[in-house]
Design an enzyme around this catalytic site. Structure first.
Site, mmCIF file in Angstrom:
data_model
loop_
_atom_site.group_PDB
_atom_site.id
_atom_site.type_symbol
_atom_site.label_atom_id
_atom_site.label_comp_id
_atom_site.label_asym_id
_atom_site.label_seq_id
_atom_site.Cartn_x
_atom_site.Cartn_y
_atom_site.Cartn_z
ATOM 1 C CD GLU A 7 -2.999 1.106 2.195
ATOM 2 O OE1 GLU A 7 -3.491 2.133 2.680
ATOM 3 O OE2 GLU A 7 -3.465 -0.027 2.410
ATOM 4 C CG ASP A 103 -2.311 -0.507 5.283
ATOM 5 O OD1 ASP A 103 -1.227 -1.113 5.205
ATOM 6 O OD2 ASP A 103 -2.394 0.699 5.577
ATOM 7 C CG ASP A 105 -7.886 -0.693 6.009
ATOM 8 O OD1 ASP A 105 -7.542 -0.873 4.813
ATOM 9 O OD2 ASP A 105 -7.571 0.326 6.646
ATOM 10 C CE1 TYR A 328 -3.316 -0.750 8.596
ATOM 11 C CE2 TYR A 328 -5.330 -1.600 9.587
ATOM 12 C CZ TYR A 328 -4.699 -0.816 8.648
ATOM 13 O OH TYR A 328 -5.453 -0.086 7.765
ATOM 14 N NE ARG A 330 -4.469 4.775 8.634
ATOM 15 C CZ ARG A 330 -4.836 5.923 8.055
ATOM 16 N NH1 ARG A 330 -6.045 6.054 7.567
ATOM 17 N NH2 ARG A 330 -4.004 6.930 7.972
#
Length: 638
Positions: A7, A103, A105, A328, A330
């Protein structure tokens, strides 16, 4: 050649470190010892095309053009990342296998998928793409993740949900911002009036709270305490619990507002017997709070250190990418996979060598305790935010970073402490036909609470009584209190409202559909939304309090009510979450949005902005528009 697409460069660097040497840095990618290549995006390197890309007539804002609804969606390269997109395009076409390393998400899934789709590779090559999920940038964690690649097809629902969110934001923001800005101009307000699917309801929450405070009129209410004594001379107080018959004398919060009634109760209970109708004496225990997700961490950091949500997110990114001290950040999850439990002993040992107070907290932790945080069923692509195995060098951290890191470590270490244990006595008594109650607790073992500076001062302890015991009520005491206005929002409480929006939803049908964890925006976007409202001068600060500005208040008061309430947006967020679980279709979501959009544009056509303040300059800069000629460079996504 295998191609890993990260990312961002920091993630690419962590992946490279786990792959064979030598490592050869090239322009826009790194070649590793076995011939594989690691490249990267720079966040989103593609973006939704502006309206004028679809038709040059949209260059000028006219109400009759609305709503603008693309039939075939187009993506265009961001100006700042065209070079990297060109490099990725060449590498994707050349690669024999592609590993998606966005990432873990919704947004991370989409931004790499967008690039892969942009390149027009054969369908069989696209279907063979693998997914690398990295929550921890430390070497051993990355190596472990590389041994556990999954099919990228398994994550398509996540990508579709993010795509729906992206297009919904475009449709809602572009169309309503144009509609309301045009209407504002007709009322003499010559600046952009920005509307957002999430930002406008958040502003609406603040305006509503400010109005509640302004309209608040205090009034007195009354409580009655019975002064009781046992046959052994033990004394305590019990509080009157008004019955349904007293409702005509109560306010909306079920508080007595008739002083004469309260005084009458005191007269009735004075020098009377008190019969114990219920007596409970129970030992209870309380589990430690779960490890943090991002919102919970932001709320605690705001309460303890007065840090705003954007600052906490930025610090977390530094702790994750630069220092590699946390997993991580978030994350919307507060649980951990059981596979993580095996590393607990090492993490605790590492923290025991850190500075105080972490060293003391870690030295007293019991690595054999397995809290409810370890639950595979509640972990999706990412897990709770916890410390990594990397040793902390406190000298390398600034005070903000130390504070956030210590919060994360403390929450993690709490999982290895015993439950908080206490004894609770609960009594109910009948005095002259009225119900009175009392409760007391006594700490038996602080357990995890010792990490949180728990106050161990004991309040009045109730005597040990049994059902049927008869006591004496000497007199009653009248307690007069005054109602207090709602408190203004702070960084912590506004973020808390966004995280658990069901409390503020008015539509009972939508409220039923929401879970306690459904919110406005995502873990990754909430801080940015609050920050954006300040930048656009819709919100202002007064000390720790957050209020609407004159512009924000006037704007919300003129808007269609539907756009300022969290109901619609909360329902959308719930639908997007269901989409990731294959319980809601993209087509159904977008069709419902289109219908609502047409209705809102019709409502906007009659708005008159008569109460907006005069401003000297626009509340924010207009985005630079792509020229219509970029149509040739646009890519379509169906």
């Amino acid at each position: 050649m295998n191609l890993y697409i990260a990312e961002k460069p920091s993630l690419a660097k962590a992946i490279v470190a786990a792959l064979p040497k030598p490592h050869k840095k090239q322009n826009g990618y790194i070649e590793v010892g076995n011939g594989d290549i690691v490249s990267w995006c720079i966040g989103h390197i593609l973006e939704q095309a502006e309206p004028q890309v679809y038709d040059s007539k949209y260059q000028k804002w006219h109400f009759e053009h609305l709503p603008i609804e693309p039939q075939t969606w187009q993506l265009v390269p961001k100006k700042t990342s065209k070079t990297q997109l060109t490099i990725l395009t060449r590498l994707i076409k050349k690669a024999s296998a592609i590993i998606h390393a966005g990432d873990p998400d919704r947004e991370g899934q989409l931004l790499v998928d967008e690039v892969i789709n942009y390149v027009n590779i054969p369908d069989d090559k696209k279907r063979s793409v693998q997914r690398l999920l990295i929550n921890d940038l430390n070497l051993q964690a990355v190596k472990k993740a590389l041994q556990n690649l999954k099919s990228n097809q398994d994550f398509m629902p996540l990508s579709v949900s993010a795509l729906a969110r992206s297009r919904a934001d475009w449709l809602y923001g572009i169309n309503l911002t144009r509609a309301l800005t045009i209407r504002g101009q007709k009322s003499g307000f010559n600046a952009v009036l920005s509307v957002g699917r999430v930002q406008t309801p958040v502003l609406g929450l603040v305006v509503e709270r400010d109005q509640q405070i302004a309209d608040f009129t205090p009034h007195d209410y009354y409580e009655v305490l019975a002064k009781l004594a046992t046959s052994k001379g033990e004394q305590f107080s019990a509080k009157w619990q008004p019955s349904q018959a007293c409702e005509p004398h109560m306010d909306s919060e079920q508080r007595i507002i008739n002083k004469a009634l309260a005084e009458h109760v005191i007269t009735r209970i004075t020098d009377q017997q008190a019969l114990v109708t219920k007596a409970e004496n129970k030992d209870k225990k309380q589990a430690p709070p779960l490890p943090y997700n991002l919102s919970a961490l932001q709320i605690d950091a705001a309460k303890r250190f007065s840090m705003n949500a954007k600052l906490v997110l930025d610090i977390c990114q530094v702790l994750y990418e630069k220092h590699q001290l946390i997993t991580y950040p978030r994350s919307d999850c507060r649980f951990l996979p059981t596979s993580q439990f095996g590393e607990a002993k090492q993490i605790i040992a590492m923290l025991s060598q850190a500075e105080e107070p972490l060293a003391k907290a870690a030295s007293q932790a019991d690595a054999s305790i397995k809290s409810k945080a370890w639950n595979n069923a509640k972990v999706s692509a990412h897990h709770a935010i916890i410390p990594t195995l990397k040793s902390v060098n406190s000298a390398s951290l600034n005070n903000f970073e130390k504070n956030v890191y210590q919060l994360i470590c403390r929450q993690y270490l709490a999982q290895f402490y015993p439950h908080f244990q206490f004894n609770e006595i609960a009594l109910e008594l009948d005095i002259a036909g009225g119900l009175f109650s009392a409760k007391s607790t006594k700490t038996q073992n602080l357990g995890w609470k010792q990490l949180f500076n728990a106050n161990n001062e004991e309040k009045e302890q109730l005597p040990l009584l049994n059902k049927g015991d008869v006591l004496h009520c000497g007199t009653g005491e009248l307690i007069t209190k005054a109602t207090q206005p709602p408190k203004p929002f702070t960084d912590a409480t506004l973020l808390g409202a966004m995280t658990n929006i069901a409390r503020f939803v008015q539509n009972p049908e939508i409220k039923k559909q929401l879970k306690e964890t459904d919110g406005l925006g995502t873990e990754a976007t909430r801080a940015g939304i609050i920050d954006l409202l300040f930048k656009r001068q819709y919100l202002k600060r007064q000390g720790k309090s957050i209020h609407a500005s004159d512009l924000g208040r006037g704007f919300v008061q003129a808007l269609p009510k539907e756009t300022t309430l969290p109901d619609m947006t909360a329902h959308w967020e719930s639908s997007l979450n269901l989409m990731t679980q294959k319980q809601c279709s993209y087509q159904a979501f977008m069709s419902g949005l289109s219908q609502q959009l047409h209705q809102l544009i019709d409502q906007a056509s009659t708005i008159r902005f008569t109460d907006l303040p005069k401003i000297d300059k626009p509340s924010f800069k207009k985005r630079k528009r792509h020229k219509a000629t970029t149509n040739k460079k646009a890519k379509t996504m169906t």
